[in-house]
Design an enzyme around this catalytic site. Sequence first.
Site, PDB file in Angstrom:
ATOM      1  N   GLN A   6       0.841  -1.195   0.000  1.00 48.75           N
ATOM      2  CA  GLN A   6       0.000   0.000   0.000  1.00 48.75           C
ATOM      3  C   GLN A   6       0.883   1.254   0.000  1.00 48.75           C
ATOM      4  O   GLN A   6       1.828   1.367   0.766  1.00 48.75           O
ATOM      5  CB  GLN A   6      -0.892  -0.002   1.243  1.00 48.75           C
ATOM      6  CG  GLN A   6      -1.833   1.178   1.350  1.00 48.75           C
ATOM      7  CD  GLN A   6      -2.662   1.106   2.626  1.00 48.75           C
ATOM      8  OE1 GLN A   6      -3.048   0.032   3.062  1.00 48.75           O
ATOM      9  NE2 GLN A   6      -2.918   2.250   3.231  1.00 48.75           N
ATOM     10  N   GLY A   7       0.564   2.191  -0.890  1.00 44.68           N
ATOM     11  CA  GLY A   7       1.344   3.413  -0.979  1.00 44.68           C
ATOM     12  C   GLY A   7       2.489   3.342  -1.973  1.00 44.68           C
ATOM     13  O   GLY A   7       3.041   4.368  -2.365  1.00 44.68           O
ATOM     14  N   VAL A   8       2.859   2.133  -2.378  1.00 47.70           N
ATOM     15  CA  VAL A   8       3.835   1.964  -3.450  1.00 47.70           C
ATOM     16  C   VAL A   8       3.064   2.141  -4.753  1.00 47.70           C
ATOM     17  O   VAL A   8       2.076   1.453  -4.977  1.00 47.70           O
ATOM     18  CB  VAL A   8       4.501   0.572  -3.388  1.00 47.70           C
ATOM     19  CG1 VAL A   8       5.459   0.376  -4.544  1.00 47.70           C
ATOM     20  CG2 VAL A   8       5.207   0.393  -2.055  1.00 47.70           C
ATOM     21  N   GLU A   9       3.475   3.030  -5.607  1.00 48.51           N
ATOM     22  CA  GLU A   9       2.629   3.459  -6.727  1.00 48.51           C
ATOM     23  C   GLU A   9       2.531   2.421  -7.833  1.00 48.51           C
ATOM     24  O   GLU A   9       2.969   2.631  -8.972  1.00 48.51           O
ATOM     25  CB  GLU A   9       3.125   4.799  -7.274  1.00 48.51           C
ATOM     26  CG  GLU A   9       2.914   5.944  -6.305  1.00 48.51           C
ATOM     27  CD  GLU A   9       3.103   7.299  -6.957  1.00 48.51           C
ATOM     28  OE1 GLU A   9       3.491   7.334  -8.147  1.00 48.51           O
ATOM     29  OE2 GLU A   9       2.866   8.298  -6.291  1.00 48.51           O
ATOM     30  N   LEU A  10       1.901   1.302  -7.525  1.00 49.58           N
ATOM     31  CA  LEU A  10       1.700   0.264  -8.526  1.00 49.58           C
ATOM     32  C   LEU A  10       0.464   0.552  -9.370  1.00 49.58           C
ATOM     33  O   LEU A  10       0.474   0.399 -10.589  1.00 49.58           O
ATOM     34  CB  LEU A  10       1.557  -1.100  -7.839  1.00 49.58           C
ATOM     35  CG  LEU A  10       2.753  -1.575  -7.008  1.00 49.58           C
ATOM     36  CD1 LEU A  10       2.420  -2.879  -6.311  1.00 49.58           C
ATOM     37  CD2 LEU A  10       3.977  -1.734  -7.879  1.00 49.58           C
ATOM     38  N   GLY A  11      -0.631   0.984  -8.713  1.00 42.54           N
ATOM     39  CA  GLY A  11      -1.886   1.209  -9.424  1.00 42.54           C
ATOM     40  C   GLY A  11      -1.777   2.313 -10.449  1.00 42.54           C
ATOM     41  O   GLY A  11      -2.279   2.195 -11.576  1.00 42.54           O
ATOM     42  N   THR A  12      -1.126   3.400 -10.089  1.00 39.21           N
ATOM     43  CA  THR A  12      -0.963   4.524 -11.006  1.00 39.21           C
ATOM     44  C   THR A  12      -0.218   4.101 -12.259  1.00 39.21           C
ATOM     45  O   THR A  12      -0.624   4.411 -13.394  1.00 39.21           O
ATOM     46  CB  THR A  12      -0.201   5.661 -10.299  1.00 39.21           C
ATOM     47  OG1 THR A  12      -1.007   6.165  -9.241  1.00 39.21           O
ATOM     48  CG2 THR A  12       0.122   6.784 -11.257  1.00 39.21           C
ATOM     49  N   SER A  69     -16.221   4.037 -10.972  1.00 42.93           N
ATOM     50  CA  SER A  69     -15.615   3.846  -9.655  1.00 42.93           C
ATOM     51  C   SER A  69     -16.613   3.926  -8.517  1.00 42.93           C
ATOM     52  O   SER A  69     -17.564   4.728  -8.561  1.00 42.93           O
ATOM     53  CB  SER A  69     -14.530   4.914  -9.430  1.00 42.93           C
ATOM     54  OG  SER A  69     -13.538   4.838 -10.417  1.00 42.93           O
ATOM     55  N   HIS A  79      -7.435   8.750  -8.757  1.00 37.38           N
ATOM     56  CA  HIS A  79      -7.648   9.064 -10.172  1.00 37.38           C
ATOM     57  C   HIS A  79      -7.232  10.496 -10.502  1.00 37.38           C
ATOM     58  O   HIS A  79      -6.705  10.755 -11.592  1.00 37.38           O
ATOM     59  CB  HIS A  79      -9.113   8.827 -10.544  1.00 37.38           C
ATOM     60  CG  HIS A  79      -9.480   7.379 -10.629  1.00 37.38           C
ATOM     61  ND1 HIS A  79      -9.027   6.551 -11.635  1.00 37.38           N
ATOM     62  CD2 HIS A  79     -10.241   6.593  -9.814  1.00 37.38           C
ATOM     63  CE1 HIS A  79      -9.493   5.327 -11.446  1.00 37.38           C
ATOM     64  NE2 HIS A  79     -10.232   5.322 -10.352  1.00 37.38           N
TER      65      HIS A  79
END
Length: 500
Positions: free
Chosen positions: A306-312, A336, A430
């Site tokens: 969590q907080g590691v920018e994987l989703g972006t 969403s 987003h």
Amino acid sequence: MQGLGPALTARRLFSLRLPPRPPRPVGSRLSSGPAEAAEAGALERAMDELLRRAVPATPAYELREKTPAPAEGQCADFVSFYGGLAEAAERAELLSRLARGFGVDHGQVAEQSAGVLELREQPREAAVLLQAEDRLRYALVPRYRGLFHHISKLDGGVRFLVRLRADLLEAQALKLVEGPHVREMNGVLKGMLSEWFSSGFLSLERVTWHSPCEVLQKISESEAVHPVKNWMDMKRRVGPYRRCYFFSHCAAPEEPLVVLHVALTGEISSNIQAIVKDCPPADTEERSKISAAIFYSISLTQPGLQGVELGTVLVKRVLKELQKEFPHLGTFSSLSPIPGFTKWLLGLLNSQAKEHGRSELFTDSECKEITEITGGPINETLKVFLSSSEWVKSERLVRALQAPLMRLCAWYLYGEKHRGFALNPVANFHLQNGATIWRINWMADASLKGITSSCGLMVNYRYYPGETATNSTSYLCSKNIKASEQVLSLVAQFQKNSKL
């Protein structure tokens, strides 16, 4: 593997499998009665002894590159001891002791800081000042970072650290550990994980019905937004007019870290039922029917990341992948959820009832109509109705609430802030990516979860490929939110009609 360094081979990254922990009561304490107190005291002494043995001492600056690494067994002892702690409170206590007792040496920091300030006031060669600054940087490294670094060299060590951070985040959420030392350690560990899971080490993989069964199972189990009902549902989500992608680490292919589901549609979807509906999957896919790509679910499979920018990064990579596959495709949007909206609204109703004894969220005509339907004071009755999903069974109440809840939702997404950024975490995600709050949709999620968490509302965040970089910079640097005319009109209605 070149680029990862010797500490991050595939085996070291992911092979460690700790035994599953037995269930434990949330928030349990280390002791309660005399016997438990004695046992807790013994455990605390064992923790202190373990940390003294496992956490490597910080070498003198001159010896920093000449000091041999600690024996592998010392770090392995920490991993083994930690894996044997069954209760959240026990793990929290160990992490708290590690954060408090093995951080930065503040005496050394003060001494090196004074040296840098002294040199700046004297005419010296640049090399002397730069070395003094390097000494200061070295002094600012906490001791536990050395432990984490050496654990990462163990087989499966990084997997263990991901799990440890997940435990740390859970302990903070449950308030089992608190304070600046714990927050600092969480930040240090997050920074290390961000380096190990940076975009250069991530592989984009597409999931189809012909993907390995283990991958399909992991994707199904990790779906946190719209749970997968059965294998037929899973087949629909990876079949025609659907795309499913995930990031894996290049050292461990087919190990999903973050998953994105996409629907290929003829227009921007306004409700989730049309996307996850119960029907047989299509046999073929006609490209001429595809004019929009809808990102309808993104799930992180590892809480410790969590907080590691994987989703972006995943959204941006998938957008480019879809543009390659469908060069004619120009419409990209999310559909969403709005988690937290109902909770925020109930809080408003509660504060309104206490401070004013009446509602200032609704117009006089809305108050009259809703009161007639519910048969009681608007604040009190709505708190009861909106706390469950029963209110959607009344068509009259659903119609009466549409206008006020739409404008309240628009304000919640656009106007409610945390440190200047959008309060809602999904909106913040987003908007950081450069999307526009494009359309708020009424009764877009009729599931129990959708009704209870966001009153059935969903929102489209639209991605204009040529504008995302500018929008992202504007949001992150100036905290400006890009929104459509529909959303801005609803915000204006809120400001006009809600007497806050």
